[in-house]
Write a protein that holds these residues in place. Sequence first.
Motif, PDB file in Angstrom:
ATOM      1  N   PHE A  35       2.443 -10.847 -11.264  1.00  0.00           N
ATOM      2  CA  PHE A  35       2.961  -9.692 -11.990  1.00  0.00           C
ATOM      3  C   PHE A  35       1.796  -8.820 -12.440  1.00  0.00           C
ATOM      4  N   GLY A  36       1.951  -7.514 -12.240  1.00  0.00           N
ATOM      5  CA  GLY A  36       0.900  -6.563 -12.567  1.00  0.00           C
ATOM      6  C   GLY A  36       0.190  -6.045 -11.324  1.00  0.00           C
ATOM      7  N   ASP A  37       0.218  -6.809 -10.234  1.00  0.00           N
ATOM      8  CA  ASP A  37      -0.381  -6.365  -8.979  1.00  0.00           C
ATOM      9  C   ASP A  37       0.530  -5.294  -8.392  1.00  0.00           C
TER      10      ASP A  37
ATOM     11  N   THR B  35       5.811  -2.384  -4.339  1.00  0.00           N
ATOM     12  CA  THR B  35       5.847  -1.601  -3.104  1.00  0.00           C
ATOM     13  C   THR B  35       7.161  -1.803  -2.365  1.00  0.00           C
ATOM     14  N   VAL B  36       7.766  -0.694  -1.950  1.00  0.00           N
ATOM     15  CA  VAL B  36       8.915  -0.773  -1.046  1.00  0.00           C
ATOM     16  C   VAL B  36       8.325  -0.937   0.352  1.00  0.00           C
ATOM     17  N   CYS B  37       8.645  -2.041   0.987  1.00  0.00           N
ATOM     18  CA  CYS B  37       8.018  -2.393   2.261  1.00  0.00           C
ATOM     19  C   CYS B  37       8.519  -1.539   3.425  1.00  0.00           C
TER      20      CYS B  37
ATOM     21  N   ILE C 204       2.031 -12.055  -0.880  1.00  0.00           N
ATOM     22  CA  ILE C 204       0.735 -12.449  -0.319  1.00  0.00           C
ATOM     23  C   ILE C 204      -0.028 -11.235   0.211  1.00  0.00           C
ATOM     24  N   GLY C 205       0.368 -10.045  -0.261  1.00  0.00           N
ATOM     25  CA  GLY C 205      -0.427  -8.852   0.000  1.00  0.00           C
ATOM     26  C   GLY C 205      -0.059  -8.003   1.192  1.00  0.00           C
ATOM     27  N   TYR C 206       1.020  -8.312   1.876  1.00  0.00           N
ATOM     28  CA  TYR C 206       1.473  -7.497   3.007  1.00  0.00           C
ATOM     29  C   TYR C 206       2.535  -6.507   2.530  1.00  0.00           C
TER      30      TYR C 206
END
Length: 163
Positions: A9-11, A16-18, A52-54
Amino acid sequence: MAKREIRLFGDPVLRTVCSEVTEIDAGVHAMVADLCETVNEPGHAGLASTQIGYTLRAFSLHIDDEIEYVLNPELIEVSGEPQPTGEGCLSVPGLWFDVMRYPYAKVRGIDLDGREVIIEGEGLKAQALQHECDHLDGKLYISRLERASRGEAMRQIRTADWF
Protein backbone atom coordinates in the motif's frame (compact mmCIF):
# COMPACT_ATOMS: atom_id res chain seq x y z
CA MET A 1 11.57 -16.93 -13.59
CA ALA A 2 11.63 -15.48 -10.07
CA LYS A 3 9.66 -15.01 -6.92
CA ARG A 4 9.03 -11.27 -6.82
CA GLU A 5 8.68 -8.83 -3.94
CA ILE A 6 5.07 -7.84 -3.21
CA ARG A 7 4.34 -4.12 -3.66
CA LEU A 8 2.72 -2.59 -0.59
CA PHE A 9 0.00 0.00 0.00
CA GLY A 10 1.30 3.42 -1.00
CA ASP A 11 3.13 2.16 -4.11
CA PRO A 12 1.53 4.01 -7.05
CA VAL A 13 1.56 0.91 -9.27
CA LEU A 14 -1.23 -0.53 -7.10
CA ARG A 15 -3.53 2.31 -8.23
CA THR A 16 -2.76 1.72 -11.92
CA VAL A 17 -5.53 0.64 -14.28
CA CYS A 18 -3.78 -2.10 -16.23
CA SER A 19 -3.46 -2.25 -20.00
CA GLU A 20 -4.58 -5.24 -22.02
CA VAL A 21 -2.00 -7.71 -23.21
CA THR A 22 -1.91 -7.12 -26.96
CA GLU A 23 1.14 -9.22 -27.84
CA ILE A 24 2.19 -12.42 -26.13
CA ASP A 25 5.95 -12.06 -26.18
CA ALA A 26 8.87 -13.10 -23.96
CA GLY A 27 8.04 -10.33 -21.50
CA VAL A 28 4.49 -11.62 -21.02
CA HIS A 29 5.81 -15.17 -20.58
CA ALA A 30 8.22 -13.88 -17.92
CA MET A 31 5.40 -12.00 -16.15
CA VAL A 32 3.23 -15.12 -16.01
CA ALA A 33 6.15 -17.18 -14.70
CA ASP A 34 6.77 -14.54 -12.00
CA LEU A 35 3.05 -14.46 -11.09
CA CYS A 36 2.86 -18.25 -10.80
CA GLU A 37 6.08 -18.60 -8.83
CA THR A 38 5.26 -15.74 -6.46
CA VAL A 39 1.70 -16.93 -5.76
CA ASN A 40 3.03 -20.41 -4.95
CA GLU A 41 3.52 -19.62 -1.27
CA PRO A 42 1.49 -20.66 1.77
CA GLY A 43 -1.33 -18.21 2.39
CA HIS A 44 -1.27 -16.76 -1.13
CA ALA A 45 -4.64 -17.30 -2.83
CA GLY A 46 -4.23 -14.79 -5.64
CA LEU A 47 -1.78 -12.28 -7.07
CA ALA A 48 -2.38 -9.50 -9.56
CA SER A 49 0.32 -8.24 -11.91
CA THR A 50 0.42 -4.81 -10.23
CA GLN A 51 1.36 -6.43 -6.94
CA ILE A 52 4.71 -7.42 -8.45
CA GLY A 53 5.21 -4.28 -10.51
CA TYR A 54 3.64 -5.09 -13.88
CA THR A 55 0.88 -3.00 -15.47
CA LEU A 56 -0.58 -5.54 -17.89
CA ARG A 57 -3.89 -7.28 -17.16
CA ALA A 58 -2.98 -10.64 -15.63
CA PHE A 59 -3.29 -12.51 -12.39
CA SER A 60 -2.55 -15.89 -10.87
CA LEU A 61 -4.48 -17.98 -8.36
CA HIS A 62 -3.32 -20.62 -5.89
CA ILE A 63 -6.42 -22.35 -4.54
CA ASP A 64 -6.84 -25.99 -3.53
CA ASP A 65 -3.20 -26.70 -4.45
CA GLU A 66 -3.83 -25.63 -8.05
CA ILE A 67 -2.04 -22.70 -9.69
CA GLU A 68 -3.85 -20.95 -12.52
CA TYR A 69 -3.29 -17.73 -14.43
CA VAL A 70 -5.25 -15.63 -16.88
CA LEU A 71 -4.36 -12.78 -19.22
CA ASN A 72 -6.84 -9.99 -19.95
CA PRO A 73 -9.34 -11.23 -17.37
CA GLU A 74 -12.83 -9.84 -17.55
CA LEU A 75 -15.35 -10.49 -14.79
CA ILE A 76 -18.29 -11.68 -16.91
CA GLU A 77 -20.65 -13.09 -14.31
CA VAL A 78 -21.39 -12.89 -10.62
CA SER A 79 -24.39 -14.35 -8.86
CA GLY A 80 -26.01 -14.82 -5.51
CA GLU A 81 -26.54 -12.21 -2.85
CA PRO A 82 -23.38 -10.29 -1.94
CA GLN A 83 -22.31 -11.22 1.56
CA PRO A 84 -19.70 -9.98 4.02
CA THR A 85 -16.60 -12.05 3.44
CA GLY A 86 -13.42 -11.86 5.51
CA GLU A 87 -10.65 -10.63 3.27
CA GLY A 88 -7.03 -9.61 3.37
CA CYS A 89 -4.46 -8.60 0.78
CA LEU A 90 -0.77 -9.30 0.31
CA SER A 91 -0.29 -5.60 -0.47
CA VAL A 92 -1.88 -4.57 2.84
CA PRO A 93 -0.35 -7.18 5.17
CA GLY A 94 -1.83 -7.88 8.56
CA LEU A 95 -5.27 -6.39 7.89
CA TRP A 96 -8.46 -8.43 7.71
CA PHE A 97 -11.90 -6.92 7.08
CA ASP A 98 -15.29 -8.03 5.80
CA VAL A 99 -15.93 -7.02 2.19
CA MET A 100 -19.19 -7.53 0.31
CA ARG A 101 -18.52 -10.22 -2.33
CA TYR A 102 -20.73 -12.34 -4.54
CA PRO A 103 -20.61 -16.06 -3.71
CA TYR A 104 -20.08 -17.03 -7.39
CA ALA A 105 -17.90 -15.40 -10.04
CA LYS A 106 -16.75 -16.19 -13.57
CA VAL A 107 -13.82 -14.63 -15.43
CA ARG A 108 -12.99 -14.89 -19.12
CA GLY A 109 -9.54 -14.23 -20.54
CA ILE A 110 -6.79 -15.90 -22.53
CA ASP A 111 -3.75 -18.08 -21.87
CA LEU A 112 -0.20 -17.74 -23.20
CA ASP A 113 -1.28 -19.42 -26.45
CA GLY A 114 -4.07 -16.88 -27.00
CA ARG A 115 -6.79 -19.46 -26.30
CA GLU A 116 -9.88 -18.48 -24.35
CA VAL A 117 -9.81 -19.37 -20.66
CA ILE A 118 -12.78 -19.47 -18.31
CA ILE A 119 -12.15 -19.56 -14.57
CA GLU A 120 -15.16 -19.78 -12.30
CA GLY A 121 -15.90 -20.75 -8.79
CA GLU A 122 -17.69 -20.29 -5.53
CA GLY A 123 -16.47 -19.32 -2.09
CA LEU A 124 -12.77 -18.51 -1.90
CA LYS A 125 -12.29 -18.81 -5.65
CA ALA A 126 -15.16 -16.40 -6.36
CA GLN A 127 -13.75 -13.99 -3.81
CA ALA A 128 -10.25 -14.20 -5.33
CA LEU A 129 -11.55 -13.64 -8.87
CA GLN A 130 -13.35 -10.47 -7.77
CA HIS A 131 -10.40 -9.29 -5.65
CA GLU A 132 -7.81 -9.77 -8.42
CA CYS A 133 -9.99 -8.10 -11.08
CA ASP A 134 -10.29 -5.12 -8.72
CA HIS A 135 -6.49 -4.95 -8.51
CA LEU A 136 -6.23 -4.76 -12.30
CA ASP A 137 -8.62 -1.80 -12.22
CA GLY A 138 -6.39 -0.03 -9.70
CA LYS A 139 -8.57 -0.79 -6.66
CA LEU A 140 -7.52 -2.25 -3.34
CA TYR A 141 -10.10 -4.12 -1.30
CA ILE A 142 -10.01 -1.45 1.41
CA SER A 143 -11.71 0.94 -1.04
CA ARG A 144 -14.77 -1.35 -0.89
CA LEU A 145 -15.07 -1.11 2.89
CA GLU A 146 -17.82 0.82 4.62
CA ARG A 147 -16.67 4.20 5.89
CA ALA A 148 -16.04 3.20 9.52
CA SER A 149 -14.11 0.07 8.51
CA ARG A 150 -12.11 2.01 5.93
CA GLY A 151 -11.14 4.52 8.62
CA GLU A 152 -10.03 1.70 10.90
CA ALA A 153 -8.06 0.12 8.05
CA MET A 154 -6.26 3.40 7.40
CA ARG A 155 -5.47 3.75 11.11
CA GLN A 156 -3.99 0.24 11.13
CA ILE A 157 -1.98 0.97 7.98
CA ARG A 158 -0.53 4.19 9.42
CA THR A 159 0.66 2.33 12.53
CA ALA A 160 1.92 -0.80 10.71
CA ASP A 161 5.65 -1.46 10.88
CA TRP A 162 5.77 -2.05 7.10
CA PHE A 163 4.26 1.37 6.23
